[in-house]
Design a protein around this motif. Structure first.
Motif, mmCIF file in Angstrom:
data_model
loop_
_atom_site.group_PDB
_atom_site.id
_atom_site.type_symbol
_atom_site.label_atom_id
_atom_site.label_comp_id
_atom_site.label_asym_id
_atom_site.label_seq_id
_atom_site.Cartn_x
_atom_site.Cartn_y
_atom_site.Cartn_z
ATOM 1 N N ALA A 1 26.795 -8.733 4.830
ATOM 2 C CA ALA A 1 25.477 -8.289 4.358
ATOM 3 C C ALA A 1 25.587 -7.065 3.464
ATOM 4 O O ALA A 1 24.771 -6.877 2.556
ATOM 5 N N ARG A 2 26.594 -6.228 3.695
ATOM 6 C CA ARG A 2 26.739 -5.013 2.908
ATOM 7 C C ARG A 2 27.758 -5.171 1.782
ATOM 8 O O ARG A 2 28.017 -4.218 1.049
ATOM 9 N N THR A 3 28.370 -6.329 1.653
ATOM 10 C CA THR A 3 29.234 -6.611 0.516
ATOM 11 C C THR A 3 28.327 -7.055 -0.626
ATOM 12 O O THR A 3 27.864 -8.199 -0.670
ATOM 13 N N GLN A 4 28.057 -6.157 -1.549
ATOM 14 C CA GLN A 4 26.997 -6.396 -2.522
ATOM 15 C C GLN A 4 27.190 -5.550 -3.769
ATOM 16 O O GLN A 4 28.030 -4.642 -3.800
ATOM 17 N N THR A 5 26.414 -5.867 -4.775
ATOM 18 C CA THR A 5 26.410 -5.050 -5.980
ATOM 19 C C THR A 5 25.566 -3.806 -5.731
ATOM 20 O O THR A 5 24.721 -3.775 -4.832
ATOM 21 N N TYR A 6 25.781 -2.797 -6.566
ATOM 22 C CA TYR A 6 25.000 -1.582 -6.371
ATOM 23 C C TYR A 6 23.524 -1.834 -6.671
ATOM 24 O O TYR A 6 22.646 -1.230 -6.041
ATOM 25 N N GLU A 7 23.241 -2.716 -7.602
ATOM 26 C CA GLU A 7 21.848 -3.024 -7.904
ATOM 27 C C GLU A 7 21.125 -3.580 -6.688
ATOM 28 O O GLU A 7 19.925 -3.358 -6.507
ATOM 29 N N GLU A 8 21.842 -4.319 -5.825
ATOM 30 C CA GLU A 8 21.240 -4.816 -4.591
ATOM 31 C C GLU A 8 20.976 -3.672 -3.619
ATOM 32 O O GLU A 8 19.985 -3.694 -2.878
ATOM 33 N N ILE A 9 21.854 -2.669 -3.608
ATOM 34 C CA ILE A 9 21.628 -1.482 -2.773
ATOM 35 C C ILE A 9 20.358 -0.774 -3.224
ATOM 36 O O ILE A 9 19.516 -0.376 -2.405
ATOM 37 N N ARG A 10 20.218 -0.604 -4.529
ATOM 38 C CA ARG A 10 19.039 0.067 -5.056
ATOM 39 C C ARG A 10 17.773 -0.730 -4.753
ATOM 40 O O ARG A 10 16.747 -0.163 -4.354
ATOM 41 N N ALA A 11 17.832 -2.049 -4.941
ATOM 42 C CA ALA A 11 16.661 -2.885 -4.689
ATOM 43 C C ALA A 11 16.255 -2.823 -3.214
ATOM 44 O O ALA A 11 15.059 -2.805 -2.893
ATOM 45 N N ALA A 12 17.229 -2.793 -2.313
ATOM 46 C CA ALA A 12 16.926 -2.713 -0.884
ATOM 47 C C ALA A 12 16.271 -1.377 -0.542
ATOM 48 O O ALA A 12 15.362 -1.321 0.292
ATOM 49 N N TYR A 13 16.721 -0.302 -1.178
ATOM 50 C CA TYR A 13 16.147 1.014 -0.892
ATOM 51 C C TYR A 13 14.675 1.072 -1.304
ATOM 52 O O TYR A 13 13.845 1.668 -0.607
ATOM 53 N N PHE A 14 14.345 0.462 -2.430
ATOM 54 C CA PHE A 14 12.980 0.535 -2.948
ATOM 55 C C PHE A 14 12.158 -0.710 -2.637
ATOM 56 O O PHE A 14 11.121 -0.938 -3.264
ATOM 57 N N GLN A 15 12.594 -1.514 -1.676
ATOM 58 C CA GLN A 15 11.891 -2.761 -1.384
ATOM 59 C C GLN A 15 10.452 -2.501 -0.949
ATOM 60 O O GLN A 15 9.524 -3.181 -1.393
ATOM 61 N N ARG A 16 10.240 -1.520 -0.093
ATOM 62 C CA ARG A 16 8.882 -1.228 0.364
ATOM 63 C C ARG A 16 8.016 -0.732 -0.794
ATOM 64 O O ARG A 16 6.825 -1.042 -0.861
ATOM 65 N N ASP A 17 8.626 0.034 -1.701
ATOM 66 C CA ASP A 17 7.868 0.540 -2.842
ATOM 67 C C ASP A 17 7.444 -0.599 -3.769
ATOM 68 O O ASP A 17 6.306 -0.625 -4.243
ATOM 69 N N THR A 18 8.361 -1.523 -4.045
ATOM 70 C CA THR A 18 8.021 -2.641 -4.928
ATOM 71 C C THR A 18 6.966 -3.542 -4.290
ATOM 72 O O THR A 18 6.073 -4.058 -4.972
ATOM 73 N N THR A 19 7.060 -3.726 -2.964
ATOM 74 C CA THR A 19 6.033 -4.503 -2.265
ATOM 75 C C THR A 19 4.676 -3.816 -2.350
ATOM 76 O O THR A 19 3.642 -4.454 -2.586
ATOM 77 N N MET A 20 4.689 -2.501 -2.170
ATOM 78 C CA MET A 20 3.439 -1.745 -2.242
ATOM 79 C C MET A 20 2.836 -1.801 -3.644
ATOM 80 O O MET A 20 1.612 -1.907 -3.799
ATOM 81 N N ILE A 21 3.673 -1.749 -4.667
ATOM 82 C CA ILE A 21 3.178 -1.849 -6.040
ATOM 83 C C ILE A 21 2.468 -3.188 -6.250
ATOM 84 O O ILE A 21 1.391 -3.259 -6.843
ATOM 85 N N GLY A 22 3.074 -4.255 -5.745
ATOM 86 C CA GLY A 22 2.438 -5.568 -5.868
ATOM 87 C C GLY A 22 1.098 -5.637 -5.163
ATOM 88 O O GLY A 22 0.128 -6.182 -5.698
ATOM 89 N N LEU A 23 1.018 -5.067 -3.964
ATOM 90 C CA LEU A 23 -0.235 -5.079 -3.219
ATOM 91 C C LEU A 23 -1.306 -4.238 -3.914
ATOM 92 O O LEU A 23 -2.478 -4.647 -4.008
ATOM 93 N N LEU A 24 -0.915 -3.062 -4.382
ATOM 94 C CA LEU A 24 -1.874 -2.196 -5.068
ATOM 95 C C LEU A 24 -2.371 -2.837 -6.362
ATOM 96 O O LEU A 24 -3.565 -2.776 -6.683
ATOM 97 N N LEU A 25 -1.452 -3.459 -7.103
ATOM 98 C CA LEU A 25 -1.838 -4.113 -8.351
ATOM 99 C C LEU A 25 -2.788 -5.271 -8.093
ATOM 100 O O LEU A 25 -3.795 -5.452 -8.804
ATOM 101 N N ALA A 26 -2.487 -6.050 -7.050
ATOM 102 C CA ALA A 26 -3.358 -7.179 -6.723
ATOM 103 C C ALA A 26 -4.742 -6.689 -6.306
ATOM 104 O O ALA A 26 -5.761 -7.289 -6.691
ATOM 105 N N SER A 27 -4.801 -5.618 -5.540
ATOM 106 C CA SER A 27 -6.104 -5.101 -5.109
ATOM 107 C C SER A 27 -6.907 -4.563 -6.282
ATOM 108 O O SER A 27 -8.123 -4.777 -6.356
ATOM 109 N N ALA A 28 -6.242 -3.861 -7.209
ATOM 110 C CA ALA A 28 -6.954 -3.331 -8.377
ATOM 111 C C ALA A 28 -7.494 -4.457 -9.255
ATOM 112 O O ALA A 28 -8.656 -4.428 -9.683
ATOM 113 N N LEU A 29 -6.658 -5.462 -9.517
ATOM 114 C CA LEU A 29 -7.109 -6.581 -10.342
ATOM 115 C C LEU A 29 -8.222 -7.363 -9.645
ATOM 116 O O LEU A 29 -9.176 -7.815 -10.292
#
Length: 410
Positions: free
Chosen positions: A266-294
């Motif tokens: 699970a931890r054998t990965q590219t660094y971009e996957e590490i970054r995406a995992a760190y900000f996963q909650r933020d990206t999910t929140m952006i999607g929810l906020l955008l959907a609510s605004a629209l």
């Protein structure tokens, strides 16, 4: 166009106009704050780390052999990994990279006097001392990670230690400025309470494993300390297109060299996957906020359109009379657009006040920053534009009613 007929009509439909004003006000208040929250999240997830993210991959390895020499194991593993086709360089670190959450930090002061002040204050705040994230690794760490050295030098072989604390360090530009504001940090000796550590190099940017606040997120320091344990993170630098193959072949080489080790798939990965995992909650929140605004904007547009259609039906006779006495289609169109502009404008004025009140609540309960003023005119323009588009269809239908038909309607 005179505003008196418009205002007279609105006075006769106070309840409907008031509901539309309140809808516009709530939409303005919520959308302004939601867009501000989205902007904050986007700024957070786009923060640069200072490393060559698209060229890095990681393989975690932990030997389970008793009595094994960790330094010899790391050296043999790195030699094997550097032999994999496509690997440009490889280093071992103690499970710590930017945004991987496994942070090791250390209190550091620009001088012994600063440490004494911190002890007197019982806090590093206001003392001049800092608590940077500390990175270690085998020789070649700066080059493998792609860090940009802006002053000084890289570590030399004699700088590295396997026991105790090293005598030199490389710091980020942010940490150098925080420790020695307005001074030249290169060559200065930091104090950690036991030893003096001389700054031999400064890198442009090096993010922490865990983000804290924008003011200290880039406070990082690299020690020339070899990873002391058997568990390490092997960092490989390759061309972006080679990463998947190198991870597979590199893991196989490590197991071939010594099968008595644990490699987390699970931890054998590219660094971009590490970054995406760190900000996963933020990206999910952006999607929810955008959907609510629209969604809120869509509901507001439906409300404006529905009200305009209702008013067109109610005023068919008066529209026909206006057409019969000389009003052009453009006059009727402008009438409804002006009416909508006034209603939405009152809602926006109220919404701006509500936006600040909502922002104050968010600041108190969710530590959101103060809403910048420029979001308010942006929200006003969006709502005015949305209102004009929503009323355009009903207004065009009203303007297209022939005068004769209108005057005969009941």
């Amino acid at each position: 166009m005179e505003l008196r007929p418009i205002l007279s009509t609105l006075r006769r439909h106070k309840l409907t106009a008031t509901l539309l004003v309140l809808q516009a006000a709530l939409t303005c208040a919520i959308v302004c704050n939601v867009v501000f929250m989205i902007a904050n999240r986007l700024q957070r997830i786009s923060v640069p780390t200072g490393i060559a993210e698209s060229e890095l991959s990681v393989i975690p390895s932990a030997s389970i052999e008793e009595g094994e020499n960790p330094q010899a194991r790391h050296a043999a593993d790195l030699a094997a990994l550097r032999g994999v086709r496509g690997v440009q360089s490889a280093v071992a670190v103690s499970y710590s990279l930017p945004l991987d959450r496994s942070e090791s930090s250390s209190g550091i002061c620009p001088s012994k006097q600063a440490l004494d002040r911190a002890m007197q204050l019982n806090t590093i705040e206001g003392s001049g001392c800092m608590q940077p994230a500390v990175y270690d690794g085998t020789p070649g760490l700066v080059g493998t990670l792609g860090l940009h050295l802006v002053a000084g030098r890289d570590f030399r072989p004699e700088d590295y230690v396997s026991q105790g604390k090293p005598a030199v360090a490389i710091v980020s530009r942010a940490l150098a400025q925080h420790l020695y504001p307005g001074k030249q940090a290169l060559g200065q000796s930091m104090y950690d309470g036991d030893n003096y550590i001389r700054i031999v190099g400064i890198v442009d940017r090096f993010l922490r494993p865990n983000l804290r606040s924008p003011g200290v997120d880039e406070d990082s320091m690299i020690w020339p300390q070899l990873p002391p344990g058997s568990g390490v993170l092997y960092v490989l630098r390759t061309a972006p297109g080679d990463r998947a193959r190198v991870l597979q072949e590199g893991s196989a080489e490590l197991l071939k060299l010594n099968a008595n080790r644990l490699i987390s798939a699970a931890r054998t990965q590219t660094y971009e996957e590490i970054r995406a995992a760190y900000f996963q909650r933020d990206t999910t929140m952006i999607g929810l906020l955008l959907a609510s605004a629209l969604g809120l904007l869509f509901v507001t547009a439906l409300g404006i359109t529905g009200l305009a259609n209702f008013w067109v039906q109610q005023r068919t006779r008066s529209i026909g009379i206006r057409r019969a006495i000389g009003a052009t289609r453009g006059d009727i169109l402008r009438y409804f657009q002006t009416e909508n502009f006034l209603i939405v404008g009152v809602g926006i004025a109220l919404g701006m006040l509500l936006a600040f009140l909502l922002n104050a609540e968010l600041m108190q309960h969710y530590e959101l920053a103060r809403l910048p003023l420029f979001y308010l005119p942006m929200g006003a323009l969006v709502l005015w534009g949305l209102g004009q588009l929503a009323v355009l269809g009903p207004a065009l239908r009203a303007a297209a009613v022939p005068p004769v038909v209108a005057t005969r309607s009941t």
